[in-house]
Every structure is written in C-alpha cells, then in structure tokens.
Write an enzyme that holds these catalytic residues in place. Structure first.
Site, PDB file in Angstrom:
ATOM      1  N   TYR A  99      10.433  16.814 166.474  1.00 49.07           N
ATOM      2  CA  TYR A  99       9.374  17.787 165.597  1.00 49.07           C
ATOM      3  C   TYR A  99       8.473  17.224 165.422  1.00 49.07           C
ATOM      4  CZ  TYR A  99      13.967  19.473 163.964  1.00 49.07           C
ATOM      5  OH  TYR A  99      15.741  19.506 163.758  1.00 49.07           O
ATOM      6  N   ASN A 120      15.864  30.354 164.713  1.00 43.99           N
ATOM      7  CA  ASN A 120      16.123  30.361 166.037  1.00 43.99           C
ATOM      8  C   ASN A 120      17.350  31.382 166.693  1.00 43.99           C
ATOM      9  OD1 ASN A 120      16.201  30.266 168.626  1.00 43.99           O
ATOM     10  ND2 ASN A 120      17.189  27.913 168.403  1.00 43.99           N
ATOM     11  N   CYS A 128      17.479  24.634 170.701  1.00 43.52           N
ATOM     12  CA  CYS A 128      16.623  24.408 169.037  1.00 43.52           C
ATOM     13  C   CYS A 128      17.997  22.573 169.014  1.00 43.52           C
ATOM     14  CB  CYS A 128      16.942  23.941 168.255  1.00 43.52           C
ATOM     15  SG  CYS A 128      18.122  25.365 167.479  1.00 43.52           S
ATOM     16  N   HIS A 129      19.578  22.278 168.963  1.00 44.00           N
ATOM     17  CA  HIS A 129      20.087  21.343 169.159  1.00 44.00           C
ATOM     18  C   HIS A 129      18.950  19.551 169.622  1.00 44.00           C
ATOM     19  CE1 HIS A 129      21.057  22.078 173.087  1.00 44.00           C
ATOM     20  NE2 HIS A 129      21.670  21.750 173.060  1.00 44.00           N
ATOM     21  N   GLU A 155      25.677  16.609 176.157  1.00 39.22           N
ATOM     22  CA  GLU A 155      24.376  16.352 177.252  1.00 39.22           C
ATOM     23  C   GLU A 155      24.573  14.846 177.879  1.00 39.22           C
ATOM     24  OE1 GLU A 155      21.059  19.098 176.702  1.00 39.22           O
ATOM     25  OE2 GLU A 155      22.458  20.938 175.756  1.00 39.22           O
TER      26      GLU A 155
END
Length: 164
Positions: A99, A120, A128-129, A155
């Site tokens: 952030y 979001n 945003c993850h 990911e």
DNA sequence: TACAACTCCGCTG
DNA sequence: CAGCGGAGTTGTA
C-alpha cells in the site's frame, strides 16, 4: 454460467459465485455474490456472445490457466480511486506491491490507498489482491484473506513455472 | 467528524 | 527480536 438479465450474469467458480455486469459493451463490475444461480432468464444470443469470452477468461484465470485479460473495463469511482486502481493494474502477474509503494507513486498515504482498494469492484482485472502490507503481511481482501492467499500462491506458482 | 484492506516509532519482555 | 499501543496520515460518507 447462468444469466440474470440482459446485462448481468453470475458464474460459479472455485472461490465462489462471481457477479459480472456489462454496460455499453464494457465490463463495469466483477464482484462476489451470494445470489443463487437458478431461475435466471437467458440472454439474447448477441449478449451471450459478449459474455462468453469474458466468463471463460475469468474462470481460466482462477484456475491458473490465463495470465492476462483481453477485454476492457470501464472504471466508475472518484478520481483518486481511479488513480489508485490504474496503478494497481500495472502490477504484473505474480508480483506484489505494498500500500505504501502505491501511495508513494501517487503522492498519497497508504491508509487512503487501502480505502480505495476496498472500493474496487473489478476484481482480478484490477488485481488488488497483489497489494499487501509493507511488512509482508497480507492486508485485507473483500473475499477474505484465505482467497487472497490462494490467488497470490497460484500466481507465484505459475510465475515460477512459466519463467515470466 | 469518524473511520479505514496502513506505517512508523517507542516501549516492553 | 517479537509484540503491542498510539500517533500520523489521506480520502470518504
């Protein structure tokens, strides 16, 4: 996939039901829902052909088979929120930023960035993850931290596998 | 004004 | 060093 009405539909995924809304041929909302996916009217064949590739990509992404999305979205929010979301959109698959990192880029504060993240409604497309605390902790997520963790691990695994 | 998906800093064990 | 509490900070309803 089942369809609710002319421009929305719900898909069942491994992390829960996802509501998708389209307006003027652009996606404006991808968000979790508790709505049951039964008794929905079917779309016109024209709209169905619009939804089909979008749904396939979202499902593919959640299964770790797709890395980028080819369709475009239309952002709805304050100018600050759009600024934050556009920065988040730049974070590459398998990577994370804090952030604080985002705040520095747009000359704001991490608290305000977190607030924008929580607003979001275009999950996965605005990833945003991939935004976490500067100390390495997970931060928060609208679908719960276990889901956030699942997405990040998925990911990372693919990132290593595909040598991105 | 109160609150939030944050950080920083200074304490305490 | 880990854990905790409080203050600082910016944007929103």
């Amino acid at each position: 996939m089942k369809y609710k009405n002319f421009n929305t539909c719900i898909i069942k995924t491994k992390i829960g039901n996802i509501f998708i809304e389209i307006k003027d041929y652009k996606v404006i909302k991808i968000f979790p829902t508790n709505l049951k996916i039964t008794n929905f009217k079917y779309l016109s064949s024209k709209t169905l052909s619009l939804f089909k590739p979008i749904n396939q990509q979202i499902e593919g992404f959640l299964e770790g088979k797709i890395i980028n999305f080819s369709f475009s979205i239309h952002l709805q929010g304050s100018s600050f929120q759009k600024k934050v979301w556009n920065e988040i959109k730049k974070i590459k698959y398998g990577k994370t930023l804090s952030y604080l990192d985002i705040a520095k880029k747009i000359d704001s504060s991490p608290r305000a960035v977190g607030l924008a993240c929580s607003k979001n409604i275009n999950l996965f497309i605005i990833p945003c993850h991939r935004v976490i605390n500067s100390n390495g902790n997970l931060g928060g997520y609208i679908m719960g931290n276990s889901t956030k963790n699942y997405l990040l691990n998925m990911e990372k695994k693919n990132y290593d596998f595909l040598l991105l």
